[in-house]
Design an enzyme around this catalytic site. Structure first.
Site, PDB file in Angstrom:
ATOM      1  N   SER A 105       0.861  -1.179   0.000  1.00 13.11           N
ATOM      2  CA  SER A 105       0.000   0.000   0.000  1.00 13.11           C
ATOM      3  C   SER A 105       0.890   1.219   0.000  1.00 13.11           C
ATOM      4  O   SER A 105       2.043   1.154   0.425  1.00 13.11           O
ATOM      5  CB  SER A 105      -0.864   0.025   1.262  1.00 13.11           C
ATOM      6  N   ASP A 106       0.379   2.337  -0.466  1.00 13.21           N
ATOM      7  CA  ASP A 106       1.082   3.587  -0.194  1.00 13.21           C
ATOM      8  C   ASP A 106       0.985   3.806   1.322  1.00 13.21           C
ATOM      9  O   ASP A 106       0.239   3.124   2.024  1.00 13.21           O
ATOM     10  CB  ASP A 106       0.472   4.750  -0.983  1.00 13.21           C
ATOM     11  N   CYS A 107       1.786   4.756   1.830  1.00 12.91           N
ATOM     12  CA  CYS A 107       1.933   4.811   3.276  1.00 12.91           C
ATOM     13  C   CYS A 107       0.656   5.273   3.984  1.00 12.91           C
ATOM     14  O   CYS A 107       0.186   6.384   3.740  1.00 12.91           O
ATOM     15  CB  CYS A 107       3.146   5.648   3.625  1.00 12.91           C
TER      16      CYS A 107
END
Ligand SMILES: *[C@@H]1O[C@H](CO)[C@@H](O)[C@H](O)[C@H]1NC(C)=O
Ligand SMILES: *[C@@H]1O[C@H](CO)[C@@H](O)[C@H](O)[C@H]1NC(C)=O
Ligand SMILES: *[C@@H]1O[C@H](CO)[C@@H](O)[C@H](O)[C@H]1NC(C)=O
Ligand SMILES: *[C@@H]1O[C@H](CO)[C@@H](O)[C@H](O)[C@H]1NC(C)=O
Ligand SMILES: *[C@@H]1O[C@H](CO)[C@@H](O)[C@H](O)[C@H]1NC(C)=O
Length: 716
Positions: free
Chosen positions: A286-288
């Site tokens: 996932s993106d952060c």
């Protein structure tokens, strides 16, 4: 990815003692010595070893693997691992995996920002830069200061000129972004070995239709990108398809935004497609904090546990941040997921680690500090700036300057003596940054500098007087204007395309006092509306240098004095300020005259431009002729499709050059059929055409047609 850092810190304080990831620890060799376990048995296949390891872990140990800061399993000799390192245009410390202060390597080569290298339209250059970054990554890994898994390249489409991260991309053309992804990923990961072994892991990000940070009331964390099927298929997806299918990247990152109402990390259809249709083998991160926001900020799910269930079942494997580590146990207890859902993710994660050799004895010939900041890499960085620099205006061949006629140069502008204005987003610690002032002084001893403005925002005229004095005394005046990360960056879009603050006033003022016409140098990733300078005869020459990285100052005089003949071409449209009347949130690519929508990018935009895609001058006169063009594009095997099915037709085509082909066939009745084919077509390319439902008032009488775009700059 700024958000995550905060959460990582909170987590480190709140939960289990943070174990510093030792990037070089190898479980199956000393001092970890887990050799007795089957996951260390090199005679077994990677899938078998990965499964064997998963089967040995307790639930808590498994959950600890789901974060970028992956916990170890000390009981089994498995060390912790930090998945998050960054390498967009050189090693950067935006992620905790790269650390410039924990060992002998204190800096790394800062290559130009991607939007500038792209303007070279030279695939060999892109490949060479990726290989050099890879060498530095391996060198830093050898020194124990970096991991092997990197979250680059950024292959989103530069859809809107205001986008703060457009600078990180290879521009607005899906075919160019796709080509760039191939050179970057192949150059970085190296040859695919047995069982998919690679030396480093690259990541195609941010999947998909992610290209807005923060604009007016909208934020990337909650934005719902409304994308029609046609734009998804022929603009947003092609770079990802190529990055997975052809470049064989080992990582994919799902983005913060929703696409048509569903958060991307929860879009099972789009995530599975990468494996089922594109043959993706790797891990999906996932993106952060992109999972945490699904409930908290998007209120898409009813609880945090539901968010975890939906992303794990969709096929996401790793969470940047600590959210899964904190809430997965509870998701299990509440029956939202089964342990098998985690096992599936861990299998993908361990497989990639094993393909990278992270479980086996390190290579004897490990690279080290001597492979970082090398002379060769600095020269390559300079070459990338030279090849990418775009000459936007050069009336009466004002440039190149003659060295014998220039004894005194004034270089003016807030960034002209600022090493940190040169790098753009995702810059680490440069080896030896050369400012424009320093670079110019090496050429013309008598070079004077005046800032003109305190900073790039340029809110006051207080420093104009000093700049005027410097300009009056000089033979030649170079004004360095444009953008900086204060104007465009991650989590921050522009609202105007004009030069910031009083920069235009500064340029006007200087132009009216100089002995000779002035040279305007523009910095920045996003386009600026410099119509005023384009039409001002006192400014005969304009040179765009993007964010040139650490050697920008060295290269500028080389170009101005004609040691290098610039030939870069813009990889994005430079729109006029009036374009800002269009909401940044409108994802439609095609123009729609019925609502006054001008469309986006050179493929569809119908309005005026300041400078167009592919524009760029040179000191020499030249013309283009097509070296070899598709002699034949034949379309056959077409029959009237069954309009009740969404998939119809296959076709056969021939082309000798990489092309983008768009099909349009009206005999689909109320259906419009479009399928872009991006890339080099093999002699007998076979592809499936898809039908998309469109408005019923399409004119059914128009003949079927196709159009073909060749991809500029590709080697024959
Ligand atoms: C880098 O390593 C040093 C020394 O081990 C440590 O103090 C510092 O916190 C690390 N920095 C980051 C960003 O992890
Ligand atoms: C492309 O870049 C490579 C590497 O810098 C260089 O050797 C080559 O000459 C460049 N090609 C063109 C057409 O400029
Ligand atoms: C998400 O919501 C939380 C809780 O309301 C808030 O603290 C946080 O700042 C929000 N994050 C974003 C990215 O909007
Ligand atoms: C450019 O931006 C950086 C990062 O925001 C800032 O530190 C620097 O001071 C800026 N430089 C100028 C000249 O505004
Ligand atoms: C400059 O002015 C703009 C707009 O008035 C403002 O947003 C910005 O914060 C100011 N910058 C500085 C450094 O004062």
């Amino acid at each position: 990815m700024l958000l995550a850092l905060l959460c990582l810190l909170t987590f480190a304080g709140a939960a289990a003692p943070a174990v510093a990831a030792a990037p070089n620890a190898r479980p199956c060799s000393a001092p970890y010595s887990a050799t007795a376990y089957p996951f260390c048995d090199a005679t077994l296949s990677i899938p078998t070893r990965a499964r064997a390891l998963v089967s040995l872990l307790t639930l808590d140990e498994k959950i600890a693997q789901l974060s970028n800061t992956a916990g170890g399993a000390p009981r089994l000799g498995v060390p912790p691992y930090q998945w998050w390192s960054e390498s967009l245009h050189g090693l950067a410390d935006n992620g905790p995996g790269v650390n410039f202060s924990s060992g002998p390597v204190r800096a790394a080569t800062a290559f130009p920002q991607v939007i500038l290298s792209t303007a070279a339209f030279n695939r060999s250059l892109w490949r060479a830069v990726a290989e050099a970054i890879a060498e530095e990554a391996l060198g830093m890994h050898g020194a124990g200061q970096a991991g092997l898994t990197y979250w680059a390249p950024n292959i989103n489409i530069f859809r809107d000129p205001r986008w703060g991260r457009g600078q990180e991309t290879s521009g607005e053309d899906p075919a160019v972004a796709a080509a760039y992804s191939v050179e970057y990923v192949k150059g970085f990961q190296g040859e695919y070995g047995e069982e998919g072994r690679i030396r480093l892991s690259a990541c195609c990000k941010h999947y998909t239709a992610y290209d807005m940070e923060k604009w007016e009331g909208f934020s990337r964390y909650t934005f719902n990108a409304k994308v029609n099927a046609q734009d998804l298929e022929d603009t947003y997806q092609p770079p990802f398809k190529t990055c997975i299918q052809e470049a064989r990247a080992s990582c994919l990152m799902c983005s913060y935004n929703q696409v048509n109402g569903v958060p991307m990390c929860a879009r099972k259809d789009l995530l599975q497609k990468t494996r089922d249709e594109w043959g993706f083998q790797g891990y999906i991160t996932s993106d952060c904090d992109a999972v945490a926001i699904i409930h908290e900020n998007q209120t898409y799910t009813a609880s945090d546990e539901d968010s975890i269930a939906i992303v794990l079942k969709a096929g996401m494997d790793l969470n940047c941040g600590s959210f899964l580590v904190r809430h997965t146990k509870s998701a299990i207890e509440k029956g939202k997921i089964q342990e098998q859902d985690i096992d599936r993710a861990l299998y993908n994660l361990f497989s990639v680690q094993m393909r990278l050799g992270l479980f086996d004895k390190p290579n004897e010939n490990q690279l080290g500090p001597n492979n970082v900041c090398t002379k060769g890499h600095r020269e390559l960085a300079a070459e990338a700036v030279r090849q990418g620099a775009v000459l936007l205006k050069n009336d009466n061949s004002f440039l190149p300057l003659k060295r014998t006629e220039v004894r005194h140069v004034a270089i003016i502008g807030p960034s002209a003596n600022d090493a940190y204005a040169m790098g753009g987003d995702y810059t680490g610690v440069p080896c030896n940054p050369t400012t424009f002032l320093k670079g110019m002084q090496a050429y013309v001893t008598q070079t004077t500098f005046a800032a003109g403005c305190k900073d790039v925002s340029c809110n006051s005229t207080d420093l104009f007087a000093e700049a005027i004095e410097a300009a009056k005394r000089a033979d030649i005046v170079v004004v360095v204007a444009g953008l900086n990360l204060t104007e465009e960056r991650e989590d921050f879009d522009r609202v105007s395309l004009l030069l910031p603050g009083k920069q235009m006033g500064l340029i006007h003022t200087i132009a009216s006092v100089t002995k000779k016409p002035l040279v305007l140098v523009l910095l920045g990733g996003g386009p600026v509306d410099v119509s005023f300078a384009k039409h001002d005869s006192r400014i005969p020459s304009i040179l765009w240098l993007g964010y040139p990285g650490e050697v920008g100052g060295q290269v500028l005089p080389e170009i101005l004095f004609g040691e290098y003949n610039p030939g870069g071409k813009l990889a994005m449209t430079w729109y006029p300020e009036s374009f800002t009347a269009i909401p940044m949130t409108d994802m439609n690519m095609r123009a729609d005259p019925s609502r006054g929508y001008p469309g986006r990018t050179y493929r569809f935009y119908t309005g005026d431009v300041v400078y167009g895609f592919g524009y760029g001058l040179s000191y020499s006169k030249y013309s283009y002729s097509i070296l070899s063009a598709p002699k034949k594009i034949s379309v056959s095997h077409l029959s009237v499709p069954d309009v009740t099915k969404s998939t119809c037709q296959s076709l056969v085509m021939e082309s000798e050059l990489p092309v983008l082909v768009e099909f349009w066939a009206p005999w689909c009745g109320p259906w419009k059929m479009i399928d872009p084919i991006v890339g080099k077509l093999s002699k007998d390319y076979e592809g499936k055409l898809k039908c998309y439902k469109l408005n019923r008032d399409e004119n059914p009488d128009t003949a079927s047609q196709y159009r073909v775009w060749s991809i500029p700059g590709s080697p024959p």
